[in-house]
Scaffold this motif. Structure first.
Motif, mmCIF file in Angstrom:
data_model
loop_
_atom_site.group_PDB
_atom_site.id
_atom_site.type_symbol
_atom_site.label_atom_id
_atom_site.label_comp_id
_atom_site.label_asym_id
_atom_site.label_seq_id
_atom_site.Cartn_x
_atom_site.Cartn_y
_atom_site.Cartn_z
ATOM 1 N N UNK A 35 0.680 -0.744 -0.260
ATOM 2 C CA UNK A 35 -0.224 -0.190 -0.150
ATOM 3 C C UNK A 35 0.995 1.296 -0.259
ATOM 4 N N UNK A 36 0.111 2.634 -0.841
ATOM 5 C CA UNK A 36 1.458 3.253 -0.767
ATOM 6 C C UNK A 36 1.669 3.817 0.758
ATOM 7 N N UNK A 37 2.520 4.818 0.826
ATOM 8 C CA UNK A 37 2.498 5.639 2.407
ATOM 9 C C UNK A 37 1.151 6.876 2.237
ATOM 10 N N UNK A 45 -8.082 11.866 11.952
ATOM 11 C CA UNK A 45 -9.370 11.693 11.089
ATOM 12 C C UNK A 45 -9.353 10.161 10.751
ATOM 13 N N UNK A 46 -7.778 9.998 10.214
ATOM 14 C CA UNK A 46 -7.893 8.865 9.285
ATOM 15 C C UNK A 46 -8.150 7.658 9.919
ATOM 16 N N UNK A 47 -8.942 6.809 9.319
ATOM 17 C CA UNK A 47 -9.139 6.006 9.376
ATOM 18 C C UNK A 47 -8.315 4.311 10.195
ATOM 19 N N UNK A 48 -8.413 3.525 11.356
ATOM 20 C CA UNK A 48 -7.485 2.614 11.453
ATOM 21 C C UNK A 48 -7.433 1.839 10.527
ATOM 22 N N UNK A 49 -8.427 1.142 9.544
ATOM 23 C CA UNK A 49 -7.783 -0.014 9.439
ATOM 24 C C UNK A 49 -6.996 0.791 7.861
ATOM 25 N N UNK A 50 -6.945 1.593 8.050
ATOM 26 C CA UNK A 50 -5.460 2.318 6.674
ATOM 27 C C UNK A 50 -3.982 2.163 7.716
ATOM 28 N N UNK A 51 -4.492 2.209 8.793
ATOM 29 C CA UNK A 51 -2.961 2.012 9.250
ATOM 30 C C UNK A 51 -2.665 0.900 9.506
ATOM 31 N N UNK A 52 -3.305 -0.090 10.094
ATOM 32 C CA UNK A 52 -3.378 -1.445 10.814
ATOM 33 C C UNK A 52 -3.643 -2.373 9.323
ATOM 34 N N UNK A 53 -4.112 -2.218 7.752
ATOM 35 C CA UNK A 53 -3.289 -2.132 6.821
ATOM 36 C C UNK A 53 -1.723 -2.602 6.505
ATOM 37 N N UNK A 54 -1.360 -1.485 7.071
ATOM 38 C CA UNK A 54 -0.233 -1.745 6.783
ATOM 39 C C UNK A 54 1.103 -1.985 7.020
ATOM 40 N N UNK A 55 0.675 -2.626 8.424
ATOM 41 C CA UNK A 55 1.693 -3.057 8.850
ATOM 42 C C UNK A 55 2.139 -5.166 8.646
ATOM 43 N N UNK A 133 -3.729 -7.935 14.194
ATOM 44 C CA UNK A 133 -5.225 -7.359 14.444
ATOM 45 C C UNK A 133 -5.961 -5.793 13.759
ATOM 46 N N UNK A 134 -6.912 -5.819 14.231
ATOM 47 C CA UNK A 134 -7.247 -4.658 14.315
ATOM 48 C C UNK A 134 -8.357 -4.173 12.940
ATOM 49 N N UNK A 135 -9.137 -3.494 12.295
ATOM 50 C CA UNK A 135 -9.293 -3.497 11.438
ATOM 51 C C UNK A 135 -9.505 -3.156 9.952
ATOM 52 N N UNK A 293 -18.811 7.313 9.174
ATOM 53 C CA UNK A 293 -17.409 7.633 9.176
ATOM 54 C C UNK A 293 -15.998 6.169 10.079
ATOM 55 N N UNK A 294 -14.986 6.118 8.963
ATOM 56 C CA UNK A 294 -14.146 4.955 9.892
ATOM 57 C C UNK A 294 -13.694 5.260 11.388
ATOM 58 N N UNK A 295 -13.552 3.800 11.825
ATOM 59 C CA UNK A 295 -13.622 3.692 13.306
ATOM 60 C C UNK A 295 -12.141 4.536 12.627
ATOM 61 N N UNK A 296 -11.919 5.016 13.783
ATOM 62 C CA UNK A 296 -10.551 6.193 14.291
ATOM 63 C C UNK A 296 -9.295 5.436 15.457
ATOM 64 N N UNK A 297 -8.279 5.858 15.297
ATOM 65 C CA UNK A 297 -7.215 4.558 16.134
ATOM 66 C C UNK A 297 -7.373 5.171 17.879
#
Length: 320
Positions: A35-37, A45-55, A133-135, A293-297
């Protein structure tokens, strides 16, 4: 609240569940790209799914399931080996073959039992969870704390699947076109035994199946039927069944579910709701609901920030 208003949220859930079921059959990628940085990963406000999917690797932390099945994360995840004598992992490009070590051990036992009791060559393992884990970006609301896993209702073939097979092969639909019962051409006594073996695991709390499959299990199970109480009808789940484990020892911040009601759940009154025409064939709402809205961290358990920011565990990604 009127019956009509009570039913409205259920119709929305049905539409969502149908979407999730379809995504479970989505093909993977033979050439997955990172996934791009993110332009601003610290944006609150960024969705937590964007953060966990990049790990792409687990957190180098002691193992803990944190939070709930639909709002949580996993520290110290273990990887399900991609191949075993009695299992193979599907959709490798999703990188969702990580879970709590107790879940990984359970899946290995289930694979061996499916071979011994049902005569299957083995099982096909679908999504477990992401490395931390995570969304997820798609496909699930749950599977966030390493205690959920999807098992295809298609027995493992008696051969090693190619990478193309694992990304593009579809599971077999087990439910009749009218949605009222299983398809007897594909749903066999072996399926009953495999689901039974999973439900008999003491650490398993619930197993989600299509209502038509629950109906068939109620009809066809023999001997000790106590395990049927764990089998819960739910939308979708006509290609796979979903195992959910209880919170394990050593995870004090894990938020489990209340125990289900006692009894087999096989009375006509227990299943009647699921076979109403309004449930089997829900009409779309007059006005589509606005996307949430997406769940945030910040909305997740505080320890999930620690999990997200921890260094990678010292292990390499398996060869694919």
């Amino acid at each position: 609240m009127t019956p009509r208003l009570r039913l409205f949220p259920l119709l929305i859930l049905a539409l969502v569940a149908c979407t999730i079921s379809a995504r479970a059959q989505d093909r993977g990628s033979l050439n997955p790209q990172p996934l791009p940085p993110l332009a601003n990963p610290n944006d609150p406000k960024i969705g937590a799914k964007q953060l966990f999917a990049r790990k792409v690797l687990p957190a180098a932390l002691p193992t803990r399931s944190i939070g709930g099945y639909t709002k949580g994360c996993l520290a110290g995840a273990a990887q399900m080996p991609l191949n075993g004598e009695t299992w193979q992992v599907m959709r490798l490009s999703r990188n969702r073959y990580w879970g709590h070590p107790n879940m990984i051990a359970l899946l290995k036992r289930l694979a061996a039992n499916a071979h011994k009791d049902a005569g299957w060559p083995g099982i096909l393992v679908g999504d477990i969870g992401q490395p931390r884990g995570g969304p997820a970006l798609s496909g699930h609301a749950s599977h966030q704390i390493g205690l959920d896993a999807d098992i295809w209702l298609t027995p493992m073939p008696d051969r090693k699947l190619s990478r193309e097979d694992r990304e593009e092969m579809s599971a077999v639909m087990m439910v009749r076109d009218d949605r009222l019962d299983i398809d007897p051409r594909v749903f066999t006594p072996g399926h009953v035994l495999v689901i039974r073996d999973a439900a008999r695991e003491p650490a398993v709390q619930r197993i989600f199946v299509n209502p038509a499959i629950k109906k068939a299990l109620c009809r066809e199970a023999t001997g000790d039927r106590g395990w049927l109480s764990k089998i819960r009808p739910w939308w979708g789940h006509d290609y796979h069944f979903h195992i959910r484990m209880r919170c394990p020892p050593g995870s004090p911040s894990c938020e489990g579910q209340k125990p289900q009601a006692e009894g087999e759940g096989c009375k006509p009154s227990d299943l009647a709701f699921w076979f109403k025409d309004s449930v089997l064939h829900p009409k779309p709402p007059p006005k589509p609901p606005k996307p949430r809205p997406p769940m945030t961290l910040a909305q997740m358990p505080a320890d999930c920030r620690t999990v997200l920011n921890a260094p990678d565990a010292k292990q390499q990604l398996p060869g694919q």
